[in-house]
Design a protein around this motif. Sequence first.
Motif, short mmCIF file in Angstrom:
data_model
loop_
_atom_site.label_atom_id
_atom_site.label_comp_id
_atom_site.label_asym_id
_atom_site.label_seq_id
_atom_site.Cartn_x
_atom_site.Cartn_y
_atom_site.Cartn_z
N THR A 15 -21.42 -19.15 -10.51
CA THR A 15 -21.53 -19.34 -9.02
C THR A 15 -21.89 -17.88 -8.24
OG1 THR A 15 -20.52 -20.07 -6.63
CG2 THR A 15 -18.93 -19.17 -8.57
N HIS B 163 -21.65 -17.99 -0.09
CA HIS B 163 -20.51 -18.85 0.85
C HIS B 163 -20.88 -18.67 2.26
CE1 HIS B 163 -18.24 -18.57 -2.99
NE2 HIS B 163 -18.52 -17.41 -3.16
N GLU C 42 -24.15 -20.36 2.52
CA GLU C 42 -24.20 -21.56 1.89
C GLU C 42 -24.76 -22.71 2.71
OE1 GLU C 42 -20.52 -22.78 0.55
OE2 GLU C 42 -21.27 -24.64 -0.10
N SER D 298 -25.37 -24.24 -2.07
CA SER D 298 -24.92 -23.73 -3.40
C SER D 298 -25.19 -24.62 -4.43
CB SER D 298 -23.49 -23.10 -3.04
OG SER D 298 -22.92 -22.81 -4.12
N SER E 249 -23.94 -24.58 -7.34
CA SER E 249 -22.68 -24.83 -8.15
C SER E 249 -21.68 -25.60 -7.20
CB SER E 249 -22.04 -23.38 -8.39
OG SER E 249 -22.02 -22.60 -7.42
N HIS E 250 -21.62 -25.23 -6.08
CA HIS E 250 -20.47 -26.11 -5.04
C HIS E 250 -20.87 -27.52 -5.26
CE1 HIS E 250 -19.48 -21.99 -3.06
NE2 HIS E 250 -19.20 -22.10 -4.15
N LEU F 88 -16.19 -23.19 -12.47
CA LEU F 88 -17.11 -22.25 -11.93
C LEU F 88 -16.81 -20.70 -12.39
CD1 LEU F 88 -17.56 -23.85 -8.49
CD2 LEU F 88 -19.10 -23.95 -10.42
#
Lengths: 482, 295
Positions: free
Chosen positions: B258, B262, B266, B271, B273-274, B286
Amino acid sequence: MIFNGKIKTLVLTLFFIMAGATLATASGGGGHGAGLGEQLSLYMGIPFAGILLSIALLPLVAPSIWHHHFGKIAAFWGVSLAIPFLIMYRLDALYEIFHIYLADYIPFIILLWALYTVAGGILFTGSLSGSPVVNCVLLLIGTLIASWVGTTGAAMLLIRPFMRANAWRKNRTYQIVFFIFLVCNIGGSLTPLGDPPLFLGFLKGVPFFWTMKLLAPMLVLAAILMVVFFLLDTYHYRKEEGSPPESKEKLKIEGLHNLLFIGGIIAAVIGSVELDKMLHHATVHVWRVELPIANVMRDAMLVLMGVLSLRTTKKVLREKNEFSWFPIVEVAYLFAGIFVTMVPVLLILQAGSKGEMAFLTNAVKEPVHYFWVTGVLSSFLDNAPTYLVFLNTALGNFFAGVEPPVAIDSLIKTKEIYLLAISCGAVFMGANSYIGNAPNFMVRSIAEEGGVAMPSFFGYILKYSLVFLVPSFVVITYIFFM
Amino acid sequence: MMKIKKLLFPTNFEELSFPTVEALYKLKSSGLEEIVFLFVIDRDEVAFNLTTGFDKKLCDDMAEAARLRFADWEKELTREGLKSKSVVEVGTPEGKILEVSAREKVDIIISGRRRHVPPTMIYLSGTTMGVLRRTHLPVMVYRHVEECGLVVNPFMEILFATDFSPTAGRAFELVKRLAPSASNVHVVHVMTDRDFKRHSQEEIKEEEKRCLGLMGAMVEELKGLGIDSQAHLLAGHTVTDVLACCKDHRTTCIVMGTTGRHGIAEAWLGSASHRVAEQSMVSVILVPDKKESEY
C-alpha cells in the motif's frame, strides 16, 4: 463511535430548529424587532435555567447517563426554547438565534478549538525534581501563559510535566487543586484568549487589552495562593521521606513550531480590531445578520492555525500528550444548547427595568454584588454564560435599550468597576468547583488517571475552595470592590 | 530469511475473537512463537466525566474482564505450544496499537472488520485506516472463512498482487516469510486501461514481456523455497481483476503493498489496496511503504 450518536443528535436538533424557522418564515414576520426584550415572558428563561441546572446536577445524580447523552440533553433544551420562540416571534426570533450562533457561538468554539488543538501539539518530556521551588516555578509559568494560550491549553501543556515532577511525592492532591486554581482559572484573566467569558466579552465589544485591568486583582490573588501553596508544599516536602529519582531522560520540548501558530492566533484576535477599522467596519450579510468582514477573516485564520497544527505536528506527540477531542466536543455540544436558550434571557436583561427580570437588575446594584453573584453562580453554572448574563444585567441597569457595543463602551468609560467585578467574579470563581470551568474537570480526570487521589465534587469545595479560595476572594473584595 | 515470530492481536472481543486466533496457529510453520493480545480501553469512555473525573472503577472492571478473557485464550495457546502475553491499556486504540507494536517488537498486526456492515463487504474502520497510515508493519485485515464448519488456513493459497514498486518488493519479502505456511502462491500483475491508452501496441507487447519476466523470476524464487507458484498477467482494472483472480483460483489470502495514499489523496485518486481490503471475501495483508516506527 461516541461521535456518531452525537452527530445524529446535532442533525436532529438543527432539523427541529430549521423546521421551526421555516414555520416562522412561512408565517411572515412577527413585527417585534427592537424592544423584543420588553415583550418576552420570564417563562422563556426556563430552558436556560434547565440546561444550566442539568449541567450542574445531572453529572452528580446520573453520571453515566450524562456522560453518554449530554448532547441529547443539550439538544432537548435547545429545541424546547427554539420551537415556541420561533412560533411566537417568527422572524425576530429567527434573527436572534441566527445572530447568536453566527456572531457569538461559532467564533467562541473556533477560538477554543484552535487554542486547544495547537497547545495539544506541544509535548514536554523529561522530569523535574518536584521540590516546592520547582513546583512554584511551574505554577507561575502556567499562570503567566494561561492568558495567552487559554486556560485549557496551559493546563494541557503543563499538567503532565507537573505530575511527573511530583510522581515520587506522597501528598499530591493539594498540588493538583492549586494547579486548578492558578493555571486553569486565575491565570486566564488577562486577555480574552485566557478564559471563555472574557472572549465572549470581547465579541460583545470589550476591547482586547481592557482585560489587562484585571492584572492588579489577579496579582494579589495569585500571590496569596502561591504563598499558601509554597508553605503547604514545603511543610509536606520536609515531612515526606524519599527523594526524587534520578531522571535519565533530559528535559525536552517537542512540537515547538506550534508556538508560531499560537502567535498566529494571538495576532488574528488582536489584529481583527485594527483590520475592522482599516476596512471601515465593512460587513457581510448572512440573511439579516451583519458580520464584520474582519471577524470572519479572524475566524478563518484561527481555523487555519488549528489545521496547520494538525497537519504539521506528528500525531504521536498528541498521543503522548494523551490528547482527546472529548472535552472540546463536550463544550461544543453544551454551548450549542446554552447559547440558543440564553437568547431570551439576554434580551430581557438588556431591557433593564422594562423587562421581566427587573427584579434582578434592581437587586444587583453595587460592584461587590456583581463580583459575588457572578462568582457564586460561575462556580456551579458555567462561567461563560454567567458572565454574559451579568454583563447584560449591568447594561440593562445603566444603559437599558442601548445597543450592546455602545452600551459596553459607555460602561467602560463611566462604570468600569462593574465590568471589572463581573470579569473577576466569572474568571476567579470558576475555580470554586470542578464544573466552574472546563479545564478543571479535565485536569481532575488526568490526575486521577495518573494515580492522584482527587477529592469528590463536594470534597473539593469543602476542603479547598471554602478554605483557600473564599477567604482570598474576601480580601479581593475589600481591596477592589468595596 | 526473517521469520514471523510475534504478532499483535488487538481486540475488543467483537471484531476479532478466538476463532481468528485459531486460524493464526497456521503461522507456526512460518516461525510464529508468540501472540501479544491487546485490549484498549478508550479513554473517552472512562475519563473526562464531569462528576467522577476518571472512572477508575469502570476502568478496573473493564480491564479485569479483558484479562480473564485473555487468560482463557492463553491456556489454549500454551496447549498449542505458543507463548502469549496480554496487554490492557487506556488510550486511543490507534495510538496504543502503534505504541504496543513498537514496544513488543511484533512482526505483523492483525486487524478486524467493522461491525454492522453487509457481510459482502469489509469496511476499514477508522482505527484500521489510522494504523495503516502510520505503521511500518504489515497489517492483516482478517476475514473469517469456514468451510464445512472447519476454519480455513488463511495462508494456504496466497495471491500476491504486485506493481513491481519498492513497496511491492517489501510485500514480496513478506510473502517469502509466509511461504512455509502456504501451499501455493499466485503472483498477479494487472496492466490497467491507462497503460493501454498511453502506449502503442509495440510498447504494450514490450511491457507484457517485461512483466512476465519479473513475475517469472519471483515464481522461480518461490519455487526455490519449495512452494508451488504461478504467474498471472491480467489486463483491466486492478481492484476488479485482483478480486476476480482471487475467486478464480480460490485463494485464501491476498498480499499487496500500500503506497500510503490516504485521506484527501485517497478520496481523490483512490487506493486500490484499500478497496481490495474492503471488498475481498478473504483476508488481505497490506504492506506499507514506511520503513520506521513512529514510536
